[in-house]
Each structure stands twice: as structure tokens, then as C-alpha cells.
Design an enzyme around this catalytic site. Structure first.
Site, PDB file in Angstrom:
ATOM      1  CD  GLU A   1     -21.589  19.722 -37.196  1.00 38.87           C
ATOM      2  OE1 GLU A   1     -21.939  19.557 -38.384  1.00 38.87           O
ATOM      3  OE2 GLU A   1     -21.669  18.837 -36.330  1.00 38.87           O
TER       4      GLU A   1
ATOM      5  CB  CYS B   1      25.899  16.663 -26.725  1.00 40.62           C
ATOM      6  SG  CYS B   1      24.663  15.685 -25.885  1.00 40.62           S
TER       7      CYS B   1
ATOM      8  CE  LYS C   1     -12.517  19.448 -33.244  1.00 38.52           C
ATOM      9  NZ  LYS C   1     -12.147  19.152 -31.867  1.00 38.52           N
TER      10      LYS C   1
ATOM     11  CG  LEU D   1     -13.172  16.091 -37.467  1.00 39.06           C
ATOM     12  CD1 LEU D   1     -14.000  17.186 -36.804  1.00 39.06           C
ATOM     13  CD2 LEU D   1     -13.730  15.790 -38.847  1.00 39.06           C
TER      14      LEU D   1
ATOM     15  CE  LYS E   1      -9.009  22.600 -32.429  1.00 41.48           C
ATOM     16  NZ  LYS E   1      -8.000  21.585 -32.251  1.00 41.48           N
TER      17      LYS E   1
ATOM     18  CB  CYS F   1      25.004  10.662 -26.981  1.00 40.90           C
ATOM     19  SG  CYS F   1      23.957  11.851 -26.120  1.00 40.90           S
TER      20      CYS F   1
ATOM     21  CB  CYS G   1      24.263  15.041 -29.666  1.00 40.68           C
ATOM     22  SG  CYS G   1      25.460  13.893 -29.010  1.00 40.68           S
TER      23      CYS G   1
ATOM     24  CB  CYS H   1      27.619  12.502 -24.536  1.00 34.93           C
ATOM     25  SG  CYS H   1      27.493  13.113 -26.212  1.00 34.93           S
TER      26      CYS H   1
ATOM     27  CG  ASP I   1      -2.066  -0.942   1.069  1.00 34.59           C
ATOM     28  OD1 ASP I   1      -2.150  -1.562  -0.015  1.00 34.59           O
ATOM     29  OD2 ASP I   1      -2.856  -1.095   2.016  1.00 34.59           O
TER      30      ASP I   1
ATOM     31  CE1 TYR J   1     -19.414  14.147 -33.780  1.00 43.73           C
ATOM     32  CE2 TYR J   1     -20.006  15.587 -31.968  1.00 43.73           C
ATOM     33  CZ  TYR J   1     -19.171  14.642 -32.518  1.00 43.73           C
ATOM     34  OH  TYR J   1     -18.101  14.186 -31.816  1.00 43.73           O
TER      35      TYR J   1
ATOM     36  CG  ASP K   1     -12.878  21.161 -25.631  1.00 43.33           C
ATOM     37  OD1 ASP K   1     -12.424  20.040 -25.941  1.00 43.33           O
ATOM     38  OD2 ASP K   1     -12.209  22.029 -25.047  1.00 43.33           O
TER      39      ASP K   1
HETATM   40  S1  IVH Z   1     -17.538  15.043 -36.847  1.00 42.60           S
HETATM   41  C1  IVH Z   1     -15.352  11.374 -38.958  1.00 42.60           C
HETATM   42  N1  IVH Z   1     -18.575  17.063 -35.578  1.00 42.60           N
HETATM   43  O1  IVH Z   1     -13.856  16.412 -32.680  1.00 42.60           O
HETATM   44  C2  IVH Z   1     -15.255  12.402 -37.903  1.00 42.60           C
HETATM   45  N2  IVH Z   1     -16.744  15.952 -34.555  1.00 42.60           N
HETATM   46  O2  IVH Z   1     -11.150  16.466 -33.669  1.00 42.60           O
HETATM   47  C3  IVH Z   1     -16.559  12.680 -37.275  1.00 42.60           C
HETATM   48  N3  IVH Z   1     -16.141  16.838 -32.358  1.00 42.60           N
HETATM   49  O3  IVH Z   1     -13.339  12.970 -32.526  1.00 42.60           O
HETATM   50  C4  IVH Z   1     -16.469  13.788 -36.319  1.00 42.60           C
HETATM   51  N4  IVH Z   1     -17.682  18.391 -32.276  1.00 42.60           N
HETATM   52  O4  IVH Z   1     -14.959  14.002 -30.837  1.00 42.60           O
HETATM   53  C5  IVH Z   1     -17.621  16.115 -35.558  1.00 42.60           C
HETATM   54  N5  IVH Z   1     -19.634  18.815 -34.545  1.00 42.60           N
HETATM   55  C6  IVH Z   1     -18.703  17.894 -34.533  1.00 42.60           C
HETATM   56  C7  IVH Z   1     -17.813  17.750 -33.459  1.00 42.60           C
HETATM   57  C8  IVH Z   1     -16.828  16.770 -33.512  1.00 42.60           C
HETATM   58  C9  IVH Z   1     -16.676  17.818 -31.632  1.00 42.60           C
HETATM   59  C10 IVH Z   1     -14.985  16.043 -31.943  1.00 42.60           C
HETATM   60  C11 IVH Z   1     -15.111  14.560 -32.108  1.00 42.60           C
HETATM   61  C12 IVH Z   1     -13.936  14.154 -32.956  1.00 42.60           C
HETATM   62  C13 IVH Z   1     -13.016  15.306 -32.749  1.00 42.60           C
HETATM   63  C14 IVH Z   1     -12.050  15.444 -33.897  1.00 42.60           C
END
Ligand code: IVH
Length: 719
Positions: free
Chosen positions: A133, A437, A135, A99, A332, A467, A461, A440, A49, A244, A137
Site C-alpha cells: 500500500e 586537525c 506510504k 518502519l 522507499k 582538542c 584528530c 587544534c 520581548d 491503515y 507522507d
Molecule cells: S504502518 C507499526 N502504513 O510511516 C508501524 N505506516 O516510517 C505501523 N506511514 O510512523 C505503520 N503510510 O506514520 C504504515 N500505509 C502505511 C503508512 C505508514 C505512512 C508512516 C507512519 C509511520 C511511518 C514509518
């Protein structure tokens, strides 16, 4: 690829560099998970433990110092529950991919341009519809419905195999356990599990009030909550879900992305109301900026905007490249920035001998995370010179004591992007990059590229295997998870065995047991070892005497050969012997072997140069000979082999193709497990010839190679 740092396990928490800390957290997560498995799943702990607690304590201390490095699978994120390894596994019927990213408007234009070219989509065919749309998180989840009823839910995992979190998914209100209306017999719905800002704050307040840990951000909270072994805990966490995407579907309710999302909405899923259909790049970019402006008021974290080609027939034609679809991209949001002081510049030595400078910063919060280290890339970066020789940061060099602007983007290591000259201390001196280095003492040089005559950006190096930093980093790479994956043989063991001269090169790992048998001082008598752990290590080593070809190639640590290229090479050449002989021949750039290597889709000249150079080095061949006396690489499996009539065949496309573009043809053939070559030879199995085919067709006829039309090709691969 980032290179790993020096032995991290032996270093005190206060002295760890960013890279060491990252490596340590990875090792600790794996080691603690392993102990958890023994303890919880097998009821047979292998450590005391106290030892276990010490590991957890070290993990927590490192996380306290480097909160930006907290891993999704960190033991600290699994508050009071059994390990994630307690989940069963589910193999996705269709892989869950990721993606590609776009960072600016030009990248978006390139994306749309690429799509149009691939499809030969000219303006006369009308506007090309692309959806935009947010993305989200969070973490992606795949839900399988059979007969309209939820039967399983799996996390993304490595994209191929995920964790079975069905019981937990059933507790999420946004996820219907039964689909409304008429749904296909099998419907796999994919989307993102996330936590809204308000829910995240109250959850953290509740956890803090109960004396528990708080989560660093909503994404960690969502991941930690979904991956609870006790579904009652998940039920108490405010998780949400947006649908999605989809996986397997016995029938499709629509023929566009928009239509599919609408159908998912009708089946009872939450779908994102910000999704829009656009008809031009300018429209996409306008939607992007609109969503960016609303970002702070949406109530949940998003990190960009996803664009997807709307028509599903076009998505199908575009297909996938590597692990992402050609028909979608994530645009992004820009990274978050802050100013702080550059306290020091530390030089780390990686596996290939690269000397990498790391900025030691006065800790500062950027986008909610404390940052104390940042990458400085290379010597020129410090001097303020870009890769193309153009001035960086307006040509401003970086000096210790400077006030610098740093930037963090997603999970990427923070970077220093600017310097405030007005705040430069009067005595600040330009930074002298070492020419020897630090590990080394060998000369560290910048090679001159034989063709361009330009200096390499990286100083390396020249110590090679003398090394210790390079030798141990190479060994650590060799035994790492995606290479030989030898259980119980981690960074700590590499460092200790190397220091004692027991393992200096990969082959030594496999002769360790034999040498131990004859040795006076046995492994089991060393500090920290016992009879059981020594036996376990030898067993783990022996279990890897047969290894997948792509892992073997990856393990060699050839420059520019990451997992992706290792897989490409393994899949193309099929066996070690074929690969090895081809690489020896390919060193001659006039050879067919060189042309063939360069012809592999995804392998460019840089990779081809690196691989052939590696095998041309006699000391590499000597190490390989020794290694191959101990280890056998298994032949690679061809993708889609078996049921595809073209699997394993070498195909040449020639003449003009009417139903598909050249890129598309190549991608399609590869999807069916065939190799595509640019020239006809005795090795060619099939030539697909369109109108206007010339010398290649003649050559095929001379060599009696089967020639088929484009229509025959579609027939052959099933339409
Ligand atoms: S489409 C074939 N749509 O982003 C790929 N992904 O960086 C289908 N994610 O693994 C993904 N919002 O977890 C899609 N509106 C959206 C999303 C989305 C978040 C995430 C998803 C994917 C990651 C890729």
C-alpha cells in the site's frame, strides 16, 4: 551517527555550516518553545520581548538560508498560535512504532526471506500473503474509540507519549466521531493525517494573500494545521486521513491485515484504494512500480510503498525488533537529484575527533527544497573510493569547481553522488585532505584496524581532550536532550564555560555551583546572566544528580553506543556497578564477560569492542570516578517486569524447538523481560530444552538449574 558541529550559537547566520545550522535550529526551537511556555502557559516571561524577537529572527534567517532544515516543531511553523507545549499528553496504550526501510528489490527479497526463515514458512505451507500500500507522507495519528465514540486523538510524539489533539481531530471530515455498525468496545485506529496537493496550494495562496507565511510542503502544512491550539484554525485547514493500522482493540473484526482495513472502511474511515494483497516478491515489486508510476497523479504525497505480512497470527509471532515490526517494511522511492557546482570543501571536527568533509554547493533546488550543503562522508569518498575499496562514482575524485550530481532522500542530509568530468575546470586540483586537525593542530590519522589490517575510513584528530572541538562536542553530547538533559545548559553555555576554563569535563558541571560560591567572579555577574538564571541553572544541574542508567551510558559518548545500545546495555546489566565491572572484565576476550556481552541480542563485536576499549582507557576511568562522586545512575527498570514470571531471569534455549524458531524464542523471552544467554552457567535461572538437547542440558542438570520443555515455556509466559 552524525556528529554535532562546533559552537553554533555564536556564529553569524551567513557563516553557519549545515551541521551548525541544524544544531542551532534545534536549540532555537527548544529555547523559543521554552519561552513560549513561560509566556503563554505560565504567564511569566523570563526574557524581554526584544530578546525573544531576536531569537525568532535568527531562527527565521537560518531557515531562509537552509530551507531544507526547517523542523516540524519550528516556531515558524506555528503561525500565530500558542506553542505545542500547550497540548496535554497522552500515553499510547500500545507504542506507536516506525518502519524499517528497504531501498531496492534486494532489500525486499531479504525482508521476505527473513520473514520466512523466522517463521520457518516453507513453500508447502502455501503462498505467504503480503499486502502492499502507498506510504503516505503525512503524520501519524492514533484515534481511540470507546463504545464506538471518538474519545481521544494523539499524535505519535516519541512513540510512547503523544500530544492530545482530540479537539482538532474532531474537525477532520475523514475521521468519524462515531463508528458505523458494530465496533469493539475499545478500538484504537491509527493512520496518517495528510494534505492533498490541491488543498495545499490553495491554503498557501490564502495564507500568502493574508500576508502570512506559507508552508514548505504538504507534510509541514498538515503537521502545522493539526497542531494548532485553536481547533477553529484546524477546522479551516483541509486535512485528510487514511486509516491503515490499529493499537488497542478489545476484539479483532478480522484475522488478516486486508480484513482489518476492510473493517475500518466499514466503520466509516477512508482507507487507501491502492492497497493490494500479493503472493510473491515479484508481485510486490510490480505493485511498487505501478504505484510509483501513478505517484504524480495521486493528488497527495507518498514516499514509498509499505509491505505488511497479511496474516495477523504471523504478525504476532514475528513481533518487533527495536522500534519497528518484523512483519512490515517501507520500500522507499529513490531520492531526487540535481546538478550543481562544488564551491568548497569544509572540514568539521566531531565529538569523537572524526574529521568530516562537507560540500559547500552553489544553492540548487532538489525536489522542491534549496540545498547548499551536502555530506562527503570521508576522505576516500572524495577520492572516489568506496568503503570496500571498490571505486565509487566510477573512481572519479571530487575537486573544487566540479559540477556534481546531488541527491536528497527524505529527511536525510543531501549527498554528492556523481561528478561530470566534461565540465571540470582545467585548473581543478585533487583535494588535499588535511592531516592535521583544523581545530587544534594535532595530527589527524587514519587508524589501522588491528584485525583486518585495513585503514579506517575516518581520519581522526589525535588531540583527545586538548582538542577544543572534541572536548566541547563531548560536553554538548553529555548535556543533550537524550543524555543528561540539563535545562538551560546548551551548546552556548558549553562553549562559554569551556572557553573560560569553568567546565572542561563532565564532572565539572556538577561542581560548578560549589566553585561559584567560593569564586570572586560569580556566574550571576557574567554577561547574559543574573541571579535568577544562575540559580535556575544550578537547580537544573542538581535535578540530574540521579539519572537513568541508560541515559548515563549514552551520555558517556562511547563510539557506536547510541540510545538504542545504551538501553540494551542498561536493561541487560541492570545496575551501573554490574555493567562497569562486567565491562572491565570483558576487556579480556577470553573471559566469560566478553562472551556474555557478545551474546546480548543486538550487541555485535563492533559495539562490544568500542565499549570495552572505552573502559580500558585510564583517562576515561578517571573522568568516570570524578563524575560518579557527583552523580548516581539509577538501576534500570526491566521491561514487562512485575507481571512476567521470567522477568529478570537468565534463560538458555537448547535442543530443537518446535513451536518457534530460535530467533523467535529469544525475542519472545526478551519481550518478557528475560535475558537470553548462549551458555549454561551458575547464573542461568532456566533452561528450555527441546529434543536433541545435549551438553547444555547435562550442564544444567549438573548445576541443578531448572529445566522445562517448550510447552512448559509457553504455559509459563501465558501461551
Ligand atoms: S504502518 C507499526 N502504513 O510511516 C508501524 N505506516 O516510517 C505501523 N506511514 O510512523 C505503520 N503510510 O506514520 C504504515 N500505509 C502505511 C503508512 C505508514 C505512512 C508512516 C507512519 C509511520 C511511518 C514509518
Amino acid at each position: 551517527m552524525t556528529e554535532k558541529s562546533d559552537s553554533a550559537a555564536a556564529v553569524a547566520v551567513e557563516a553557519l555550516t549545515l551541521e551548525q545550522a541544524e544544531a542551532e535550529l534545534k536549540r532555537l526551537a527548544a529555547e523559543i518553545a521554552e519561552h513560549d511556555k513561560h509566556y503563554f502557559a505560565e504567564d511569566a516571561p523570563t526574557v524581554s520581548d526584544a530578546e525573544y524577537d531576536a531569537l525568532r529572527k535568527r531562527n527565521n534567517e537560518i531557515e531562509a538560508r537552509f530551507p531544507e532544515l526547517i523542523r516540524g516543531d519550528s516556531p515558524s511553523q506555528r503561525v500565530g498560535v500558542e506553542p505545542t507545549s500547550g497540548f496535554g499528553k497522552i500515553t499510547h496504550s500500545i507504542p506507536m512504532l516506525s518502519l524499517d526501510n528497504a531501498f531496492d528489490d534486494d532489500d525486499v527479497r531479504d525482508f521476505v526471506g527473513r520473514v520466512r526463515r523466522f517463521l520457518k514458512y516453507d513453500p508447502l505451507m502455501g503462498a505467504l500473503g503480503v499486502t502492499a500500500e502507498p506510504k503516505i507522507d503525512g503524520l501519524s495519528l492514533s484515534l481511540r474509540y470507546e463504545g464506538g465514540k471518538l474519545v481521544s486523538a494523539a499524535t505519535r510524539g516519541d512513540g510512547t507519549v503523544g500530544e492530545n489533539v482530540t479537539a482538532n481531530a474532531r474537525t477532520i471530515a475523514d475521521i468519524p466521531t462515531e463508528l458505523k455498525g458494530k465496533a469493539p468496545d475499545v478500538a484504537e485506529i491509527r493512520g496518517e493525517v495528510y494534505m492533498a496537493h490541491a488543498d495545499f496550494q490553495s491554503l498557501n495562496a490564502r495564507m500568502a494573500a493574508n500576508g502570512g507565511k506559507v508552508f514548505a510542503n504538504p507534510r509541514n502544512a498538515a503537521a502545522g494545521s493539526l497542531r494548532q491550539l485553536n481547533p477553529d484554525i484546524t477546522a479551516s485547514r483541509p486535512l485528510r486521513f487514511f486509516a491503515y493500522a490499529w493499537g488497542e482493540m478489545t476484539s479483532l473484526p478480522a484475522d488478516t491485515q486486508m480484513g482489518m482495513v476492510e473493517a475500518m472502511g466499514a466503520w466509516g474511515f477512508a482507507v487507501n484504494p491502492k492497497m493490494q494483497l500479493c503472493e510473491s516478491v515479484d508481485e510486490l515489486i510490480a505493485v511498487y512500480h505501478g504505484i510509483e508510476e501513478e505517484r504524480a497523479t495521486l493528488g497527495y504525497d507518498i514516499d514509498g510503498v509499505v509491505y505488511k505480512v497479511d496474516r495477523l497470527d504471523l504478525q504476532e509471532r514475528l513481533g518487533y525488533v527495536s522500534r519497528s515490526p518484523r512483519w512490515a517494511i517501507a520500500h522507499k522511492f529513490p531520492a531526487e537529484q540535481a546538478f550543481t557546482i562544488l564551491n568548497d570543501i569544509e572540514i568539521q571536527v566531531g565529538r569523537t575527533g572524526a574529521l568530516t568533509p562537507v560540500a559547500k554547493l552553489e544553492p540548487v533546488t532538489v525536489g522542491g527544497v534549496v540545498v547548499s550543503n551536502a555530506t562527503l562522508h570521508n576522505e576516500d569518498y572524495i577520492k572516489g573510493i568506496g568503503q570496500d575499496g571498490e571505486p565509487l562514482r566510477g573512481g572519479k575524485d571530487l575537486r573544487i569547481g566540479d559540477t556534481v550530481k546531488i541527491q536528497r532522500a527524505g529527511d536525510v542530509i543531501p549527498q554528492v553522488i556523481d561528478v561530470d568530468l566534461d565540465k571540470r575546470p582545467a585548473d581543478a586540483e585533487p583535494f588535499e585532505f588535511p592531516t592535521v586537525c583544523p581545530a587544534c593542530g594535532s595530527h589527524a590519522v587514519r587508524e589501522i584496524h588491528p584485525k583486518t589490517g585495513r585503514q579506517d575510513a575516518v581520519r581522526r584528530c589525535t588531540g583527545g581532550l586538548i582538542c577544543p572541538a572534541q572536548a566541547t562536542e563531548k560536553l554538548k553530547h553529555f548535556v543533550s536532550r537524550n543524555a543528561f538533559d540539563i535545562e538551560g545548559f546548551g551548546d552556548k553555555q558549553v562553549d562559554a564555560f569551556y572557553t573560560d576554563g569553568l567546565v572542561m569535563a563532565p564532572a565539572d558541571i556538577f561542581t560548578l555551583e560549589e566553585r561559584d560560591r567560593r569564586a570572586l567572579t560569580k556566574l550571576r555577574n557574567r554577561e547574559g546572566w543574573g541571579a535568577v538564571s544562575a540559580r535556575n541553572l544550578f537547580e537544573a544541574i542538581n535535578a540530574r544528580r540521579e539519572i537513568d542508567l541508560h541515559r548515563f551510558i549514552f551520555a558517556l559518548g562511547i563510539r557506536h553506543v547510541g540510545e538504542g545500545n545504551a538501553k540494551l546495555l542498561a536493561r541487560y546489566y541492570g545496575s551501573w556497578e554490574t555493567f562497569y565491572q562486567a565491562m572491565l572484565k570483558a576487556h579480556d576476550h577470553d573471559s566469560d564477560a566478553w562472551a556474555e556481552l557478545n551474546n546480548i541480542d543486538g550487541v555485535g563485536t563492533i559495539v562490544a569492542e568500542a565499549v570495552t576499549e572505552f573502559f580500558a582507557e585510564s583517562h576515561n576511568r578517571d573522568q568516570l570516578t570524578a563524575l560518579l562522586e557527583q552523580v548516581t545512575p539509577k538501576d534500570a527498570e526491566k521491561i514487562d517486569a512485575g507481571d512476567s514470571p521470567v522477568a529478570g531471569k537468565t534463560i538458555v534455549f537448547t535442543g530443537s524447538l518446535e513451536r518457534m524458531t530460535r530467533d523467535e524464542a529469544k525475542a519472545m523471552a526478551e519481550r518478557f523481560g528475560a535475558k537470553v544467554s548462549g551458555s549454561v552457567s551458575k547464573k542461568t535461572d532456566l533452561v528450555v530444552a527441546g529434543p536433541g538437547a545435549g551438553s547444555k542440558l547435562t550442564k544444567a542438570q549438573e548445576l541443578d538449574v531448572e529445566v522445562i520443555s517448550e510447552d512448559d515455556w509457553f504455559e509459563l509466559v501465558g501461551g
